[in-house]
Design a protein around this motif. Structure first.
Motif, PDB file in Angstrom:
ATOM      1  N   LYS A   4       0.833  -1.202   0.000  1.00 55.86           N
ATOM      2  CA  LYS A   4       0.000   0.000   0.000  1.00 55.86           C
ATOM      3  C   LYS A   4       0.869   1.253   0.000  1.00 55.86           C
ATOM      4  N   ASN A   5       1.937   1.163   0.841  1.00 55.17           N
ATOM      5  CA  ASN A   5       2.848   2.305   0.914  1.00 55.17           C
ATOM      6  C   ASN A   5       3.533   2.545  -0.421  1.00 55.17           C
ATOM      7  N   VAL A   6       3.936   1.398  -1.051  1.00 54.80           N
ATOM      8  CA  VAL A   6       4.588   1.514  -2.358  1.00 54.80           C
ATOM      9  C   VAL A   6       3.623   2.117  -3.357  1.00 54.80           C
ATOM     10  N   SER A   7       2.362   1.594  -3.279  1.00 56.60           N
ATOM     11  CA  SER A   7       1.343   2.112  -4.194  1.00 56.60           C
ATOM     12  C   SER A   7       1.107   3.596  -3.959  1.00 56.60           C
ATOM     13  N   GLN A   8       0.999   3.940  -2.660  1.00 56.59           N
ATOM     14  CA  GLN A   8       0.805   5.349  -2.322  1.00 56.59           C
ATOM     15  C   GLN A   8       2.013   6.169  -2.734  1.00 56.59           C
ATOM     16  N   SER A   9       3.200   5.553  -2.543  1.00 51.08           N
ATOM     17  CA  SER A   9       4.432   6.254  -2.902  1.00 51.08           C
ATOM     18  C   SER A   9       4.478   6.523  -4.398  1.00 51.08           C
ATOM     19  N   VAL A  10       4.102   5.458  -5.159  1.00 45.12           N
ATOM     20  CA  VAL A  10       4.087   5.608  -6.622  1.00 45.12           C
ATOM     21  C   VAL A  10       3.093   6.694  -7.029  1.00 45.12           C
ATOM     22  N   ASP A  11       1.921   6.610  -6.387  1.00 54.72           N
ATOM     23  CA  ASP A  11       0.901   7.622  -6.691  1.00 54.72           C
ATOM     24  C   ASP A  11       1.388   9.018  -6.310  1.00 54.72           C
ATOM     25  N   VAL A  30       5.333  21.774  -4.121  1.00 55.44           N
ATOM     26  CA  VAL A  30       4.926  20.562  -4.844  1.00 55.44           C
ATOM     27  C   VAL A  30       4.774  19.372  -3.891  1.00 55.44           C
ATOM     28  N   TYR A  31       5.734  19.179  -2.996  1.00 55.58           N
ATOM     29  CA  TYR A  31       5.664  18.046  -2.060  1.00 55.58           C
ATOM     30  C   TYR A  31       4.483  18.173  -1.100  1.00 55.58           C
ATOM     31  N   GLN A  32       4.226  19.388  -0.671  1.00 54.61           N
ATOM     32  CA  GLN A  32       3.137  19.578   0.286  1.00 54.61           C
ATOM     33  C   GLN A  32       1.779  19.375  -0.385  1.00 54.61           C
ATOM     34  N   LYS A  33       1.616  19.888  -1.577  1.00 55.32           N
ATOM     35  CA  LYS A  33       0.334  19.799  -2.268  1.00 55.32           C
ATOM     36  C   LYS A  33       0.082  18.412  -2.864  1.00 55.32           C
ATOM     37  N   ALA A  34       1.104  17.785  -3.417  1.00 53.81           N
ATOM     38  CA  ALA A  34       0.918  16.507  -4.113  1.00 53.81           C
ATOM     39  C   ALA A  34       1.021  15.301  -3.183  1.00 53.81           C
ATOM     40  N   ALA A  35       1.863  15.385  -2.124  1.00 53.90           N
ATOM     41  CA  ALA A  35       2.087  14.214  -1.267  1.00 53.90           C
ATOM     42  C   ALA A  35       1.779  14.472   0.198  1.00 53.90           C
ATOM     43  N   GLY A  36       1.473  15.714   0.548  1.00 47.32           N
ATOM     44  CA  GLY A  36       1.168  16.030   1.936  1.00 47.32           C
ATOM     45  C   GLY A  36       2.395  16.023   2.821  1.00 47.32           C
ATOM     46  N   ILE A  37       3.577  16.162   2.219  1.00 41.42           N
ATOM     47  CA  ILE A  37       4.827  16.147   2.981  1.00 41.42           C
ATOM     48  C   ILE A  37       5.338  17.577   3.125  1.00 41.42           C
ATOM     49  N   ASN A  38       5.578  17.948   4.377  1.00 39.51           N
ATOM     50  CA  ASN A  38       6.053  19.302   4.646  1.00 39.51           C
ATOM     51  C   ASN A  38       7.582  19.329   4.729  1.00 39.51           C
ATOM     52  N   LEU A  39       8.207  19.855   3.725  1.00 42.98           N
ATOM     53  CA  LEU A  39       9.664  19.983   3.706  1.00 42.98           C
ATOM     54  C   LEU A  39      10.067  21.341   4.291  1.00 42.98           C
ATOM     55  N   PRO A  40      11.318  21.434   4.758  1.00 44.46           N
ATOM     56  CA  PRO A  40      11.805  22.734   5.245  1.00 44.46           C
ATOM     57  C   PRO A  40      11.746  23.777   4.113  1.00 44.46           C
ATOM     58  N   ARG A  41      11.789  25.027   4.472  1.00 43.04           N
ATOM     59  CA  ARG A  41      11.634  26.096   3.469  1.00 43.04           C
ATOM     60  C   ARG A  41      12.902  26.363   2.667  1.00 43.04           C
ATOM     61  N   THR A  42      14.047  26.271   3.275  1.00 42.96           N
ATOM     62  CA  THR A  42      15.269  26.685   2.576  1.00 42.96           C
ATOM     63  C   THR A  42      16.079  25.498   2.062  1.00 42.96           C
ATOM     64  N   THR A  43      16.897  25.771   1.078  1.00 41.18           N
ATOM     65  CA  THR A  43      17.780  24.753   0.498  1.00 41.18           C
ATOM     66  C   THR A  43      18.735  24.195   1.545  1.00 41.18           C
ATOM     67  N   TYR A  44      19.201  25.051   2.443  1.00 42.98           N
ATOM     68  CA  TYR A  44      20.150  24.632   3.479  1.00 42.98           C
ATOM     69  C   TYR A  44      19.551  23.560   4.404  1.00 42.98           C
TER      70      TYR A  44
END
Length: 301
Positions: free
Chosen positions: A176-183, A219-233
């Motif tokens: 399921k995780n793989v499927s969700q990951s692929v999606d 993109v990560y937040q909207k498409a996968a619901g993952i909140n990444l840090p704001r800066t490149t660093y």
């Protein structure tokens, strides 16, 4: 029982190895005593007989012999001067006890024997009566053993089933995780491509204008619901570090060093990536090239 005495004719006697042996024994009726104390069997040379004497002490041979294998009632016992045991088997008729074997006691001894047999029979019956209990105990023991085995088997089966279920659940979850990951990856790729053509501005957070790190975060937040840090660093510090030669769609690629990354983009496969490049270029889809090759790759999914 009719017991017999055997009469020896003088002419019938012969000598074998120095011993007097009877070649012709004639039966003579012997008195049966109701007061007999025991019964014996003559145990001598086969076909021969034991001498019968008139007395156990200094008696004379009567000319009769008790044939080997015959049975006799003993009415009296005595011991001679030499310590030999004698049995009285008739009227003044004695034989040496050493040539006999006991068959059974008579009179009171027979009564005692009967009583003993009766007690033995009762004992056997008691044992027989108890046998079912023993059998029951054995059955119960076997039943308990079988029950324990069944329980152990059931427990083992349950454990196997639990492990199997756990494995299936895990595999299902992983699947399921793989499927969700692929999606999710596909959703990220699709959303990233949709941003191509939008403008670039340093510090912009979207959704119409981005800088390199805000585009990846959006993109990560909207498409996968993952909140990444704001800066490149900070983004370079998350996820799993992978080789640049093993890139997969959805990976983040960086230029610079881990301590000082200066640009980030989103890899979408086929050596292509989407990034907010410069104010002049905006958000563009580009191809990896040797003169501008990323140095770090991070896998988030």
């Amino acid at each position: 029982m009719n017991f017999k005495l055997f009469k020896l004719g003088a002419a019938a006697a012969l000598t074998v190895s120095g011993a007097s042996v009877i070649s012709n024994l004639k039966p003579v009726a012997a008195t049966t005593y109701k007061s007999a104390i025991k019964r014996v069997k003559i145990s001598y040379l086969p076909g021969n007989g034991v001498r019968i004497w008139t007395n156990y002490q200094n008696g004379r041979f009567m000319g009769f012999r008790a044939k080997d294998g015959t049975e006799w009632n003993v009415v009296k016992t005595a011991v001679d001067k030499s310590g030999n045991l004698w049995y009285m088997v008739g009227d003044n008729e004695w034989i040496q006890a050493r040539y006999t074997v006991d068959i059974a006691s008579t009179a009171s001894d027979l009564k005692a024997e009967k009583k003993s047999k009766s007690l033995l029979t009762k004992a056997k019956e008691a044992v027989t009566i108890k046998l079912p209990d023993k059998a029951d105990k054995t059955d119960k023991k076997e039943e308990t053993k079988t029950s324990k085995t069944a329980k152990a088997s059931t427990k083992k089966t349950a454990e196997v089933a639990t492990v199997a279920t756990s494995t299936l659940n895990k595999e299902s979850k992983e699947s399921k995780n793989v499927s969700q990951s692929v999606d999710s990856v596909q959703g990220i790729i699709n959303l990233a491509k949709e941003q191509v053509g939008k403008s670039y501005a340093w510090g912009a957070n979207g959704p119409d204008t981005f800088d390199c790190s805000s585009l990846v975060q959006y993109v990560y937040q909207k498409a996968a619901g993952i909140n990444l840090p704001r800066t490149t660093y900070d983004q370079v510090k998350v996820g799993q570090t992978v080789s640049i030669n093993e890139l997969q769609p959805g990976d983040l690629i960086f230029w610079g060093s881990t301590n000082a990354p200066y640009h980030v983009a989103l890899y979408i496969g086929n050596n292509q990536y989407v990034n907010a490049a410069t104010p002049e270029q905006g958000v563009v889809l580009q191809t990896l090239s040797s003169y501008y090759y990323p140095t770090i790759a991070k896998r988030i999914l």
